[in-house]
Design a protein around this motif. Structure first.
Motif, PDB file in Angstrom:
ATOM      1  N   ALA A 158       4.821   7.301   1.903  1.00 24.87           N
ATOM      2  CA  ALA A 158       4.634   6.172   2.815  1.00 24.87           C
ATOM      3  C   ALA A 158       4.347   4.906   2.021  1.00 24.87           C
ATOM      4  N   LEU A 159       5.031   3.842   2.385  1.00 23.13           N
ATOM      5  CA  LEU A 159       4.885   2.547   1.719  1.00 23.13           C
ATOM      6  C   LEU A 159       4.751   1.473   2.800  1.00 23.13           C
ATOM      7  N   VAL A 160       3.699   0.669   2.715  1.00 21.64           N
ATOM      8  CA  VAL A 160       3.447  -0.378   3.696  1.00 21.64           C
ATOM      9  C   VAL A 160       3.496  -1.733   3.015  1.00 21.64           C
ATOM     10  N   ARG A 161       4.231  -2.641   3.644  1.00 19.68           N
ATOM     11  CA  ARG A 161       4.285  -4.033   3.184  1.00 19.68           C
ATOM     12  C   ARG A 161       3.526  -4.893   4.194  1.00 19.68           C
ATOM     13  N   ASN A 162       2.446  -5.525   3.710  1.00 16.49           N
ATOM     14  CA  ASN A 162       1.632  -6.387   4.555  1.00 16.49           C
ATOM     15  C   ASN A 162       2.162  -7.809   4.460  1.00 16.49           C
ATOM     16  N   LEU A 163       2.769  -8.305   5.542  1.00 13.67           N
ATOM     17  CA  LEU A 163       3.372  -9.632   5.536  1.00 13.67           C
ATOM     18  C   LEU A 163       2.407 -10.709   6.008  1.00 13.67           C
ATOM     19  N   GLY A 164       1.200 -10.301   6.456  1.00 11.80           N
ATOM     20  CA  GLY A 164       0.183 -11.256   6.846  1.00 11.80           C
ATOM     21  C   GLY A 164       0.432 -11.863   8.209  1.00 11.80           C
TER      22      GLY A 164
ATOM     23  N   GLN B 143       0.856  -1.176   0.000  1.00 13.21           N
ATOM     24  CA  GLN B 143       0.000   0.000   0.000  1.00 13.21           C
ATOM     25  C   GLN B 143       0.894   1.228   0.000  1.00 13.21           C
ATOM     26  N   CYS B 144       0.442   2.292  -0.612  1.00 12.58           N
ATOM     27  CA  CYS B 144       1.238   3.523  -0.566  1.00 12.58           C
ATOM     28  C   CYS B 144       0.321   4.730  -0.466  1.00 12.58           C
TER      29      CYS B 144
END
Length: 826
Positions: free
Chosen positions: A404-410, A374-375
């Motif tokens: 802003a950059l989000v990495r969703n690792l679960g 997500q950004c």
């Protein structure tokens, strides 16, 4: 010689390639050196991000100049946020004004006061009263003239009842060294530095010393040279601005040649974070690719699965010179990557030059795999609060938008991935009127997006190759000079390379142009090239040539018509002709000749020198006439000032003449070779007579009782020129060991400061590895203990752990001279 070196070089490449199959390559061992600053993003002199603190989350990441380049990292684990990188920017409210905000007065003296002057109850009735700031007339905020070396200032301030319960900051500007106390508690001690608009959080002890009503801020400042300034006040942080108060626990930090590795505990998960710059010097397209990696690996430390998200945020400061400059920002996707982009609104390409200057044209990028990403772009405080609230959006910030950059690792027990971070500078260098693209886009047929895609496609293989390279360099450096030497080389590798910009000249010359960082901002400086060269001579002599091509062109084109080599070709990034205020005739001519010989030794032929034979001949003849007993002039250690009869500079001239003879011999010019080699030997005999001072050799021929490091002598050993008797080094090395201080060998008898690169060269004159290591240990100790938290300084004090000046310079490439000796000997 050429065949042997080629085998070594490509043998190393083969090891790297063979390592890329099968299991992931691991680092052999940890670098235990506590870096003075940790390299994070190392692309070129402009895109250069560092951590100046022990923990990655202690402060904002910074440009090598010390200006903030905000990069925030947060792990959210089961809804709990752990900040592992950078710090949040918060608005500070003025409590006690500096002179730029309102007039203030204080008591001051320029004579050393009695002990206790920094305490509230000290009697300062005899002190003068003046209006702040204090300084020289070139400082626009200075209200009270201060032109002496030292000043002591006491300022009584009234604080309200609630002030002591707030997060307070000392705001100050200074030139040069400053120590500031609050009610007798030391808050700041900068050492040799010159900065403006610094905010330092008051430590707990200083906060505890405050009370409602009258309090004292007391400051001492030392004006070393030139302008002077002292100004200070207080501010406080308004509550509720921070979203990421809780930090991760940093477990370790490890600097390898191409990578910096951090380990954190974020509650129930561990996070490994790695910054990688794949700076392989045998692949110039890769070397110049303006993309680095930030890799992450998350593992559960309690055996349970956890919901994990990683938040990364960058500020527009990466693409502007000053924070007040307006910027634009956007996001977009291209194939499998999502991009965030920021750049200045004005885009004045190549419009600025100077030292303490950052880029404000072109665009900064963050990118990642679009899947599970997500950004958002906007106000930084809103982005952070909304991330904590499980959404990612924000209002626009009027030219100050954050990325802003989000990495969703679960929900996971382990996960891994990476981001890409880079910069498109569009045009990099102005070279005698021509604006040059970066080398990766020299033909104008590439785009920054294509570079990011190449970096993404090659990620796995490059990460393994980088680790294998790190391991090999550390093994070779340890074998050559010991473990402490290897750890210093690891810290030097990216610093030395990224202080240059690689471009191609209109005549197709390869140009590897240095910036004289934290010195004067010159571009392509010859006496920066000379100490930097060992690193490039080892890994790709074409880059060593690229350090010299612009100087040859400058003379051969007729743009420089003096009978000796120029000092530089301009002020970075404008390479339109020398801008340095004085010439260094013997210094620069000697540097060019010796390096031409070193290139010939590495390649096994003198083809490069033959291309430039006429100008090399002119410079050699100049040295024959003027090199034995140099007149009053500067050498590379120009900070020490002009002086005549410099014995070490004379060695350079003599070995440069011998280098010309060496090059002539390689071309079959036997008569020429014999003439100049014999001349160098005759001059060496005279040198020994003039410099001999009994148990050592003098700093200058006319001053008995003086001494200096004769680091230039190392080339007689490395190139096997056999010009000076071996007994000179045999006398000097034991003498130097009697002069060492805790943090190194002084440059000469005049001062306690030194140049760490020259120590490496001097140490290489030692007869064995054990003696070499005796010189290296104090330098390692300095870096490990220095209070000057900046990218490695090469000009430091030897009796205190403080820099004297300079930082982030390419000259630390000279640390590799011991490894170069091994290559040449083989």
């Amino acid at each position: 010689m050429r065949k042997q070196l080629t085998t070594l070089f490509f043998g190393a490449t083969a090891v790297l390639l063979s390592s890329c199959g099968g299991a992931k390559v691991q680092h052999d061992s940890k670098n235990e050196l506590r870096a003075s600053a940790y390299p994070l993003v190392t692309i070129d002199p402009y895109t250069s991000g560092w951590s100046f603190t022990d923990h990655l989350y202690d402060a904002s990441t910074k440009h090598w100049t010390g200006k903030d380049l905000p990069l925030i990292g947060v792990a959210k684990v089961d809804g709990q946020s752990y900040r592992f990188m950078g710090d949040e920017d918060v608005e500070l409210i003025t409590l006690v004004e500096t002179s730029e905000q309102a007039p203030w007065t204080g008591k001051y003296t320029t004579q050393k006061p009695a002990e206790g002057w920094q305490n509230l109850d000290f009697n300062d009735a005899a002190w003068k009263e003046g209006e702040g700031a204090f300084g020289t007339d070139n400082e626009p905020t200075a209200k009270t003239e201060w032109t002496t070396d030292y000043i002591w200032v006491r300022r009584i301030v009234d604080l309200p009842e609630d002030a002591t319960q707030r997060k307070l900051y000392l705001n100050y500007s200074h030139d040069d060294d400053v120590i500031v106390y609050v009610n007798g508690v030391k808050v700041v001690d900068t050492g040799n530095a010159c900065k403006k608009h610094v905010s330092a959080k008051l430590p707990a002890e200083a906060l505890a010393a405050l009370k409602p009503g009258k309090n004292l801020i007391a400051a001492y400042c030392y004006n070393r040279v030139g302008g002077a300034l002292l100004d200070f006040g207080l501010s406080y942080e308004e509550e509720g601005q921070r979203s990421f108060e809780q930090t991760a626990q940093q477990i370790s930090a490890d600097v390898q040649p191409m990578q910096t590795l951090y380990k954190f505990a974020c509650g129930p998960v561990n996070l490994d974070l790695t910054f990688t710059a794949p700076l392989f010097m045998d692949n110039l397209d890769l070397l110049s690719r303006p993309v680095n990696y930030i890799s992450y690996e998350v593992t559960s430390n309690d055996g349970q699965s956890h919901d994990v998200e990683l938040y990364f945020e960058a500020g527009p400061q990466w693409a502007v010179d000053m924070p007040v400059q307006p910027s634009i920002a956007e996001s977009f996707t291209d194939d499998n990557l999502v991009f965030l982009k920021t750049g200045s609104r004005d885009q004045k390409v190549l419009a600025k030059k100077g030292d303490d200057v950052r880029i404000d044209w072109g665009y900064f990028y963050l990118a990642a795999d679009r899947e599970d990403s997500q950004c958002a772009i906007g106000n930084g405080q809103e982005l952070r609060k909304n991330f904590c609230a499980n959404k990612l959006d924000a209002s626009k910030a009027e030219g100050r938008d954050r990325l802003a950059l989000v990495r969703n690792l679960g929900n996971t027990k382990e996960a891994a991935g990476h981001l890409l971070i880079g910069y498109d500078d569009i045009y990099s260098i102005q070279y005698f009127g021509d604006n040059l693209r970066p080398y990766w886009n020299r033909n104008g047929n590439e785009s920054i997006v294509s570079q990011f895609h190449k970096a993404e496609q090659e990620y796995d293989i490059l990460m393994d190759k980088c680790t294998a390279f790190d391991n090999q360099l550390m093994r070779e450096a340890t074998e050559a000079g010991g473990r402490k030497y290897a750890e210093l080389c690891a810290l030097a590798y990216r610093q030395a390379i990224s202080a240059h910009k690689l471009v191609e000249a209109p005549n197709k010359d390869l140009l590897f142009l240095s910036k004289e960082n934290f010195s004067n901002g010159s571009i392509g400086t010859v006496d920066i090239t000379y100490p930097s060269s060992p690193l490039f001579l080892i890994y790709n002599p074409e880059l060593a040539k690229a350090l010299m091509n612009h100087i040859f062109y400058y003379s051969e084109s007729g743009k420089w018509n003096k009978p000796f080599a120029a000092h530089d070709v301009g002020t970075y990034p404008l390479a339109n002709g020398q801008t340095y205020g004085g010439d260094m005739p013997v210094e620069e001519s000697g540097n060019m000749l010796i390096l031409a010989a070193a290139i010939a030794a590495v390649e096994g032929n003198a083809d490069y020198a033959q291309k430039h034979w006429d100008v090399l001949t002119t410079w050699t003849d100049y040295l024959v006439e003027n090199g034995l007993d140099p007149e009053n002039q500067l050498c590379t250690d120009d900070f020490a000032g002009h002086f005549a009869h410099n014995a070490n500079l004379s060695i350079k001239a003599i070995l440069a003449i011998a280098s010309y003879g060496y090059l002539a011999d390689m071309q079959g010019k036997k008569d020429v070779a014999e003439k100049y080699t014999q001349k160098a030997k005759e001059m060496a005999v005279e040198w020994e007579k003039m410099a001999n001072d009994g148990d050592h050799y003098r700093l200058t021929f006319d001053q008995p009782g003086t001494w200096s490091q004769k680091y230039n002598l190392v080339w007689d050993k490395l190139l096997n020129l056999q010009i000076f008797p071996e007994t000179i080094a045999q006398v000097e090395i034991p003498y130097y060991l009697t002069k060492q201080n805790k943090y190194g060998l002084p440059l000469d008898n005049r001062e306690n400061y030194t140049k760490t690169d020259w120590i490496m060269w001097t140490a290489t004159l030692a007869p064995d590895k054990a003696t070499f290591e005796q010189f290296i240990a104090p330098v390692h100790l300095y870096v490990n203990e220095t209070t000057s938290r900046v990218p490695m300084s090469d000009w430091v004090f030897t009796d205190t752990p403080e820099q004297r000046g300079f930082q982030a310079r390419s000259v630390v490439g000279g640390y590799f001279i011991k490894m170069l000796e091994g290559k040449l000997n083989k």
